[in-house]
Scaffold this active site. Sequence first.
Site, PDB file in Angstrom:
ATOM      1  N   TRP A 151       0.864  -1.188   0.000  1.00 39.28           N
ATOM      2  CA  TRP A 151       0.000   0.000   0.000  1.00 39.28           C
ATOM      3  C   TRP A 151       0.897   1.234   0.000  1.00 39.28           C
ATOM      4  CZ3 TRP A 151      -2.110   2.765   4.756  1.00 39.28           C
ATOM      5  CH2 TRP A 151      -3.090   3.702   4.384  1.00 39.28           C
ATOM      6  N   ASP A 233      -0.607  -5.842   9.294  1.00 42.52           N
ATOM      7  CA  ASP A 233      -1.609  -4.856   8.896  1.00 42.52           C
ATOM      8  C   ASP A 233      -2.817  -5.648   8.417  1.00 42.52           C
ATOM      9  OD1 ASP A 233      -3.134  -2.779   7.974  1.00 42.52           O
ATOM     10  OD2 ASP A 233      -1.710  -2.067   6.479  1.00 42.52           O
ATOM     11  N   LYS A 269     -13.618  -0.058   5.973  1.00 41.09           N
ATOM     12  CA  LYS A 269     -14.479  -0.420   4.855  1.00 41.09           C
ATOM     13  C   LYS A 269     -15.901  -0.742   5.307  1.00 41.09           C
ATOM     14  CE  LYS A 269     -11.034  -0.142   1.992  1.00 41.09           C
ATOM     15  NZ  LYS A 269      -9.999   0.245   2.971  1.00 41.09           N
TER      16      LYS A 269
END
Length: 280
Positions: A151, A233, A269
């Site tokens: 990311w 993560d 999310k």
Amino acid sequence: MLRARLASRIFTKPVPRAFASTWAGVPAGPPDPILGVTEAFKANTSPKKINLGVGAYRDEAGKPYILPSVKKAEELLAGKHDKEYLPISGLSEFTGLAAKLAYGAESPLLKEGRIAITQSISGTGALRIGGAFFQRHYPGVKAIYLPTPTWGNHIPIFKDSGLEVRRYRYFTPGEGVGLDWAGAVEDLKNAEEGAIVLLHACAHNPTGIDPTPEQWKELSNVLKSKKLFPFFDMAYQGFASGDTTKDAFAPRYFIEQGHQIALCQSFAKVMLSSGISYHN
């Protein structure tokens, strides 16, 4: 004559340039590639267009899709809590349930009170707090190995935390697209002993390619042999396989094998909240 002199003094006084001396040297940040995709999506007139720039559910009209379970939870919570200041580590009821989701309801760590957890501002905040904590308190090598690719925000977050960012191979592009397993293992075996390794617990961002359970087991052995610290993560628990237990396999297995870990959770999310936890 006096009036003329006063007017002259008033109109010839230099006007200060607001902020020029303070902020003139601040460079512009790099453009956000995700925002660029979103802007291109908005400008496109095709009726079949789909925005893949943001990892969130969308309805048929391209609008954010709120899961029915989230709507129900909001209804149940509405009006039941005041707006009192929270403790510095966040809402204990929330962080406790988050830890249970990550580590499992039967986790010995939970039962023995061996997990330290704090609420943060989304996954980015959790990573930043984690990076700063390692930079300040970690007794080992203050360098973190990130997969290639990873990311995009991982790199500036950890650099700004004061950690040295290093890389390990992860992805094979082209016709043989997939996990560069041999490269990942080789690079981690050659990593500096005592350093930190960032691992995507599930739904690797941006490739979506995860190690198998057997490969996770081998990675556990590699990290243990080099005294590397696992920093997980976990931003998509439940999204990779549809099973929150299955998606938490990696951190739970590492703990079973005797690793101490750091874990950043993000529910951005689906629930718009996050946190970071450590266990001893």
